[in-house]
Design an enzyme around this catalytic site. Structure first.
Site, short mmCIF file in Angstrom:
data_model
loop_
_atom_site.label_atom_id
_atom_site.label_comp_id
_atom_site.label_asym_id
_atom_site.label_seq_id
_atom_site.Cartn_x
_atom_site.Cartn_y
_atom_site.Cartn_z
N ASP A 77 25.15 37.34 38.91
CA ASP A 77 25.68 36.12 39.49
C ASP A 77 26.95 35.91 39.12
O ASP A 77 27.33 35.54 38.15
CB ASP A 77 24.57 34.89 39.50
CG ASP A 77 24.59 34.17 40.67
OD1 ASP A 77 25.30 34.09 41.46
OD2 ASP A 77 23.44 33.75 40.97
N ASP A 98 35.51 38.52 46.84
CA ASP A 98 35.27 38.77 48.42
C ASP A 98 33.62 38.67 48.58
O ASP A 98 32.81 39.38 48.44
CB ASP A 98 35.37 40.39 48.62
CG ASP A 98 35.12 40.96 50.07
OD1 ASP A 98 35.25 39.90 50.82
OD2 ASP A 98 35.03 42.09 50.36
#
Lengths: 514, 496
Positions: B342, B360
């Protein structure tokens, strides 16, 4: 509206020593009712002669290690007074702000948040700055402010954002809610000629001019206003149950309105996985051997020059001789401990708190998750502030105040076995979460017999609170119940206030934080 | 004999038309242009039936046995047709060839059926009776099929299961014949074994069709579904249509191979080419390896860390032949270290500073994703920038989600980053926006081999027309998630 916290231990708080960590996955749900120190506390009712052992001497004895006691110690230390001894019954400091520790997360056993303080809570602001929660400009660290989405309500089989039940509300519901908010906005701005707010936080700083509201119950106030919306009444009662453990009828209108009017309209909350234990742990850390746990205060005697506190401890009884004492235990204990002292009118609501350890949280969960017209207050999510984008293992802390007659509620509560609580909690939460039982690994229940003082009509107007706050022959008093409700800010205020009284008496000059 | 045969005629007529409809529907789904697909398939199928009818004359003795054999074969071919077509489409080549061969084979076998049936009845009925009864049932069976197919079968069973079900009907007819006219010779025992085997095969197909029907998700996507898989984190679907590969995550388009170079060149090069000697690069998100492909064009880059949540994604894009061709094998480069974590948590827990950071992430469509666009996140990002370092951030569309875009920009500024907004037109997405942190001279050292960016195009990226210009917006914080609310409002408006 936000749930507020409840504070400062009472003797019926349960100890944490029995909280075990779940060892691996078992097919049956594990859990316990934790703690039983109330049995030890009830020995105060028995008259017994204590064999006294050693006598300790200190400048200040602090009786009780909840938020008030820890705040008093903090305030003394800030003034350079280091010679004090804090005595606590439980094995952990923190009172109602203690926490459980599980592999998934720590989780609160009680108070679980602190609103960003109002300007009047000067001692809290100083404390937050010291703990690096708040910067000099008054900005709190963003990672500690409760993340959005903050609150949701389950009704009509689905979740809505926010706690006022707007889903399916009629025009009349919304109109009355709007009227209530307008009334609060008016009350929020009310000040007397000396500039004191009608509703200040901490409460003792409020103007006495609007105290006639205290003679009225919140239910009577709502009736006078002609508000009949069931949803509005539920929402107002939710706030009273949440903050005071009281029904609308049991809450004084002054206290019920204080909940809403003493804070800015969109107040932000500071939250931690372990709740306010984050704060009390940091207040407790520097005390080291100056805080003693497992100590049952049996009696406090005073001759005006010195205070003798007799303490029962499993390793033997002892006495503490001090120049001053700060009594930070709930006021209902005073007749049992202090000779000739019997403050009236203090009653307390029992609470049940449960920690549910889950394999996996709920992706859409908010921090606070409430079920409409349910006896509980719902649950808060310990891992809400996690930065991860996927739900992992978590702990939900479930709260239920028992709002009937406190005496009978307390007896019934203590008699109920774990299975009965499990049944109630799992079946209630399975409504919005049908798969709960598949994810639930452990369920622990904490029973708090005297969790919160109840701001019943007349308590404040009777001046009983002021009277109980006055020092008596070297004994000073500090507890959130002296404000009539159980908030961190109130406990901290009284702790700091009593400490400042002691500092003045001992000629330790220090600019006031109040 | 007569009633069984007449019932069979009705059933096999239904089956025959169902297979034809399945072939037409599958090819329409997968190839598009349904008029063309249905026309050619009906044409091939009917002509094949003609061939079958003609071939029937070469069957001399043993009509009954031949009929049973035809039923078994039609059952197998027709029953497996839908799943075979989906599988060939997803994993193989030559879909059209397989499609028309299959249609032709089924058509031929179905063409054999009616002449054989008529011959079975020739000793029991007059010729005029045979013709009228057989053809009447044949046409009525076709009607039943054409009504049941769109109304009942496709909606409730789906294509794959429908095919298996009617395959079982064909084999059932074969078995009924074998039972009604018990075999006496060894060859007939063999036939019975074949029929039972075919029956079991199709029944197994029906039972397992749950897995195969996920392929029927094609209905949701405009193009052929090349691959569909669920990871613990998301639903990945890759579609293909004449050289256009598209990736959808949870049904949101991530890129089209026809124009992704515009997006990825615009994301990477303005920032990275403005640095003198970039060595250490961090990519957050971007598990498709396409931005990575652009980063690898810089020979000075020695160490790239790519952090993407989903191992399913990074594995797919490093192994699948078509997808790794698209990213030029970037994920397997020795210069790259792939970490599945994460991003926010990883960033907080890992020290290290980078010359260039690429961000992104998926658009902020949920509160969970919204965390990755907060002032706290950008403060972490800032901590990880080397002195003189640069970063580029994908910021959703400044045209469709104008307030969202400027909210992200304002949030980055509020975290103390100096940001330059820029945007690019990507045909499959529309106008898309980015934010650039650092370098003073973007585009100074553009690498060779680009397809979109040159100095003129680069300068144009930084020009904002009136309808995308800045708006007053809130800063996005963990404690308000203002962005998620803007985003939801704006894209809902676009959807309407």
């Amino acid at each position: 509206m936000n749930r507020r916290q409840f504070l400062q231990g009472s003797l019926t708080l349960a100890g944490l020593s029995l909280v075990g960590c779940p060892s691996g996955r078992t097919p049956t749900l594990e859990g316990t009712v934790v703690g039983a120190s109330w049995q030890r506390g009830h020995r105060l009712r028995e008259a017994s002669e204590l064999k006294t052992g050693q006598r300790l001497r200190t400048d200040v004895a602090i009786l009780g290690g909840g938020v008030a006691g820890l705040s008093a110690a903090w305030r003394l230390r800030r003034a350079g007074l280091e010679d004090f001894l804090l005595l606590e019954l439980e094995s952990d400091l923190g009172g109602n702000s203690r926490a459980a520790t599980y592999p998934a997360s720590r989780a609160p056993w009680g108070a679980h948040y602190l609103p960003v303080p109002t300007l009047e809570s000067r001692a809290v602001i100083e404390l937050l700055k010291e703990l690096d929660v708040m910067d000099e400009a008054g900005q709190c660290r963003e990672e500690l402010l409760c993340h959005e989405p903050q609150e949701r309500l389950y009704l009509h089989g689905r979740w809505q954002e926010g706690l006022f039940p707007t889903l399916g509300a009629t025009r009349r519901d919304l109109k009355e809610w709007g009227e209530f908010q307008a009334e609060i906005e008016r009350l929020r701005r009310l000040r007397d000629r000396q500039g004191r707010f009608a509703f200040a936080l901490p409460a003792p700083l409020s103007s006495p001019e609007w105290l006639e509201l205290d003679g009225l119950s919140m239910k009577a106030f709502v009736g006078q206003k002609g508000w009949t919306s069931r949803r509005l009444r539920w929402w107002l009662e939710y706030a009273c149950r949440d903050d005071f453990g009281c029904s609308l009828e049991q809450t004084s209108a002054w206290a019920g309105l204080h909940y809403h009017a003493a804070r800015p309209p969109a107040d932000q909350l500071l939250v931690w996985p372990e709740g306010n234990a984050w704060l009390t742990d940091r207040l407790a850390a520097p005390l080291q051997e100056r805080a003693r746990t497992g100590c049952l205060v049996r009696s406090v005697r005073t001759d005006g020059r010195r205070v003798i506190t007799r303490v029962e401890h499993r390793e033997g009884a002892f006495e503490v001789e001090s120049r001053r004492a700060i009594f930070c235990l709930p006021s209902f204990l005073r007749p049992f401990v202090l000779e000739g002292d019997a403050p009236e009118r203090f009653t307390y609501a029992p609470w049940v708190v449960a920690n549910l350890v889950l394999q996996r949280g709920d992706e859409a969960a908010c921090w606070d998750n409430v079920l409409y017209e349910s006896p509980s207050l719902g649950y808060v999510v310990a891992t809400h502030q996690s930065l991860a984008t996927r739900p992992g293992p978590t702990v939900w802390t479930w709260y239920r105040p028992l709002t009937g007659n406190p005496v009978t509620e307390r007896e019934e509560m203590l008699a109920r076995p774990w299975e009965s609580w499990r049944q109630e909690i799992v079946s209630e939460l399975s409504r919005p979460h049908p798969d709960l039982i598949d994810r639930l690994e452990r369920l622990d229940v904490m029973l708090l017999g005297h969790a919160m003082v109840r701001p019943v009509p007349g308590l404040r107007a009777s001046k009983a609170l002021e009277a109980a706050s006055q020092p008596k022959k070297g004994v000073h008093f500090a507890h959130s119940d002296l404000s009539g409700f159980s908030l961190f800010e109130e406990a901290n205020y009284h702790g700091a206030r009593a400490a400042e009284e002691v500092l003045a008496a001992l000629d330790k000059r220090s600019p006031s934080l109040l | 004999m007569q009633p069984l045969i007449l019932v069979s005629v009705f059933l096999i007529a239904t089956c025959g038309l169902i297979y034809e409809l399945i072939a037409g529907t599958v090819s329409s789904y997968l190839l598009g242009d349904s008029v063309m697909q249905f026309s050619t398939i009906i044409g091939v199928y009917l002509s094949a039936m003609g061939v079958g009818s003609y071939l029937a004359r070469y069957i001399g003795r043993g009509v009954l046995q031949r009929f049973v054999q035809v039923q078994i074969l039609v059952g197998i071919l027709g029953g497996c047709s839908a799943s075979v077509l989906f599988l060939v489409f997803a994993h193989g080549t030559g879909f059209s060839l397989v499609l028309y061969c299959l249609v032709f084979a089924i058509g031929t076998l179905v063409g054999l059926e009616i002449p054989l049936v008529m011959r079975l009845l020739k000793d029991e009925l007059e010729f005029k009776e045979i013709v009228s009864q057989v053809l009447a049932l044949d046409y009525i069976g076709a009607l039943a099929a054409s009504l049941a197919f769109p109304l009942l079968l496709v909606p409730h069973l789906g294509l794959v299961r429908t095919a298996f079900l009617f395959g079982l009907v064909n084999v059932g007819v074969a078995l009924a014949f074998l039972m009604r006219f018990p075999p006496t010779r060894q060859a007939s025992q063999l036939l019975l074994a074949q029929a039972v085997l075919a029956f079991l095969l199709l029944a197994a197909g029906l039972a397992l069709s749950e897995r195969l029907t996920t392929l029927a998700e094609v209905q949701m996507f405009p193009d052929q579904v090349l691959l569909a898989r669920s990871t613990p984190y998301q639903r990945l679907v890759v579609t293909q249509r004449s050289g256009d590969l598209r990736l959808y995550l949870n049904n949101n388009l991530q890129f089209s191979s026809l124009d992704e170079y515009r997006y990825h060149e615009a994301l990477v090069h303005p920032g990275l080419s403005g640095l003198e000697n970039p060595h250490k690069i961090l990519i957050l998100g971007g598990g498709d390896g396409l931005a990575l492909r652009e980063v690898l064009r810089y020979p000075t880059v020695t160490e790239i860390t790519l952090v993407d949540l989903d191992p399913g994604m990074t594995e797919l894009f490093s192994r699948h032949p078509l997808l790794s061709k698209l990213n030029e094998g970037s994920l397997r480069s020795p210069r790259v270290k792939v970490i599945n974590a994460d991003a926010f948590v990883w960033l907080r827990d890992n020290p290290g500073s980078y010359d260039f950071v690429l961000v992104d992430f998926p658009d902020p469509s949920t509160f969970a994703l919204g965390k990755l666009y907060t002032i706290s996140f950008y403060a972490e990002l800032k901590r990880h920038l080397a002195p003189g370092g640069a970063a580029a951030v994908q910021c959703t569309s400044p045209l469709f989600a104008r307030r969202s875009y400027w909210c992200i920009l304002k949030t980055m500024e509020a975290s103390g980053l100096r940001v330059r907004p820029y945007h690019v037109f990507v045909p499959s997405f529309g106008e898309w926006g980015f934010a650039l942190i650092g370098p003073s001279r973007p585009g100074e050292h553009l690498p060779a081999g680009l397809r979109f960016l040159n100095q003129a195009a680069l300068a144009a990226l930084f020009e904002f027309p009136l309808d995308m210009s800045s708006l007053p917006v809130e800063v996005n914080r963990l404690s308000n998630q203002a962005l998620v609310r803007y985003y939801e409002e704006e894209w809902r408006a676009v959807a309407q």
